[in-house]
Design an enzyme around this catalytic site. Sequence first.
Site, PDB file in Angstrom:
ATOM      1  N   ASP A 119      -0.890   1.619  -4.004  1.00  0.00           N
ATOM      2  CA  ASP A 119      -1.712   0.587  -4.657  1.00  0.00           C
ATOM      3  C   ASP A 119      -3.073   1.122  -5.098  1.00  0.00           C
ATOM      4  O   ASP A 119      -3.921   0.361  -5.570  1.00  0.00           O
ATOM      5  CB  ASP A 119      -1.865  -0.648  -3.772  1.00  0.00           C
ATOM      6  CG  ASP A 119      -2.633  -0.371  -2.496  1.00  0.00           C
ATOM      7  OD1 ASP A 119      -2.576   0.777  -1.999  1.00  0.00           O
ATOM      8  OD2 ASP A 119      -3.295  -1.294  -1.991  1.00  0.00           O
ATOM      9  N   ASP A 156      -5.803   2.613  -3.616  1.00  0.00           N
ATOM     10  CA  ASP A 156      -7.122   2.532  -2.977  1.00  0.00           C
ATOM     11  C   ASP A 156      -7.469   3.800  -2.200  1.00  0.00           C
ATOM     12  O   ASP A 156      -8.601   3.977  -1.776  1.00  0.00           O
ATOM     13  CB  ASP A 156      -7.272   1.275  -2.101  1.00  0.00           C
ATOM     14  CG  ASP A 156      -6.200   1.152  -1.038  1.00  0.00           C
ATOM     15  OD1 ASP A 156      -5.300   2.009  -0.976  1.00  0.00           O
ATOM     16  OD2 ASP A 156      -6.258   0.167  -0.280  1.00  0.00           O
ATOM     17  N   ASP A 189      -2.377   6.611  -3.270  1.00  0.00           N
ATOM     18  CA  ASP A 189      -1.290   5.904  -2.592  1.00  0.00           C
ATOM     19  C   ASP A 189      -0.749   4.807  -3.531  1.00  0.00           C
ATOM     20  O   ASP A 189      -1.214   4.655  -4.664  1.00  0.00           O
ATOM     21  CB  ASP A 189      -1.760   5.338  -1.243  1.00  0.00           C
ATOM     22  CG  ASP A 189      -2.659   4.137  -1.385  1.00  0.00           C
ATOM     23  OD1 ASP A 189      -3.436   4.097  -2.354  1.00  0.00           O
ATOM     24  OD2 ASP A 189      -2.591   3.224  -0.535  1.00  0.00           O
ATOM     25  N   SER A 245       0.816  -1.221   0.000  1.00  0.00           N
ATOM     26  CA  SER A 245       0.000   0.000   0.000  1.00  0.00           C
ATOM     27  C   SER A 245       0.849   1.270   0.000  1.00  0.00           C
ATOM     28  O   SER A 245       1.562   1.519  -0.961  1.00  0.00           O
ATOM     29  CB  SER A 245      -0.957  -0.047   1.193  1.00  0.00           C
ATOM     30  OG  SER A 245      -1.811   1.045   1.163  1.00  0.00           O
TER      31      SER A 245
HETATM   32 MG    MG Z   1      -3.428   1.425  -0.201  1.00  0.00          MG
END
Ligand code: MG
Length: 453
Positions: free
Chosen positions: A245, A247, A243, A100
Amino acid sequence: MLAPQGRLFGTNGVRFIPGVTGDMSFALKLAESIGTYLAEGEILVGRDGRLTGQMMLSSVTAGLMSSGRNIAEADMVPTPALQFSTKALGYRGSVMITASHNPSQYNGVKVMGPEGVEVSRLDEQKIEKIFHDGSTNKANWKDVGTARPEPSVIRTYLNGIMSRVNVRLIQERKLKVVVDPGNGAQSLAAPYLLEALGCKVITVNSIIDGSFPGRGPEPTPENLRDLVVAVRASNADLGVAYDGDGDRSIFCDEGGNLYWGDQSGSLIADYLLERNPNSTVVTPVSSSQIIEAVAKKRGAKVIWTRVGSVDVSRTIMERKALMGFEENGGGFFPLHVPTRDGGMTTAMMLEVIATRGSPLSRLMAAAFPRFFQTKTKVPIDPSRVKEIMKAIERQGDGKVEKVDGLKIWLDEKTWALIRPSGTEPIVRVFVESETKEKADSTSKKFVKAIKAA
Ligand code: MG
């Protein structure tokens, strides 16, 4: 085998530093345990753009196949694209290889069930038990899983988002948007989503690079200067950053003012609640009280959860909530997928701006009363967490809520959230009040108390 000590799952899946706090034997055994837990059906596997991603993908797919699971490889995709496609394409579950927003040396694993949502805390413990017992399923040579590519994840994801917003209205506005994926996985989806929504798109840090050379993988107001400069220089209507990844999304208005996720989330909530009165909104206790003002105006209910996207997702599903959000930029729209999704949140924000027909700065100023927040952290000796929290609780002279850490209400409009981190030797101190002075002085008071405890 080099493996993390103690609990494997943290707030958001398993995280470790490959080669330092865990190795690929660990990743493989973890994947065997996940495959054993999932027990049947085909598993979708994806990764973000980290330097160790390809290596991790090989180990994780090997482990899943060795436990007898068939897999479909999505390869590099944003986490919410994998989560949405898990359900939309009918997979038994999915595994995302990501750390993340963590710095580039980290990687990790998230496990999703058939609805695309991270498995519950109880199921995480089941996986850990399989891992520690060594009771993993080890298929013999003729029963090992098969692998095939799954190339349609991003297309499925973008179509899913487009089906949930007023595409024609957004397209008509021809909004100019600066997008900053931070060299992360939304580079593969967000610019194309914006283009499909008729926006004029300007990109910053949009080449995938696992060393995150642009501004690091975490979108915080301090490191989004490039976005702000680009928005101002190009006279854009909106800026958005994700961010690593993809999400979480953080927005900046046409003047270059950045908003925390609980502010942008409350604005979207206000818009959706107007259309869906008597609904429920879910957010962690770290979010601003402005959502209570919004909910009151719209006759809605707010449910406050522990901090962590899994808690928000699970509560949204249990309470059949309309949406959820987090101060760190997570936005959850369960009709799409009840996990946080930076792409879906962006499309919703565009719909709010397009429908209301005003610049974001004006929408923000008009939507709710102004509050001031401070966010800080205090390093502590982790063995003294309980003592410190007890000492702080004794000092609180107002109403204390214990959903997560201590939320101490000092007056009707001032609260302090004192919460030990689950992963680092620190205590986080969030304060919100009506004036900046009061927020600052309250924060200082609690930081001093924590240091003295
Ligand atoms: Mg994330």
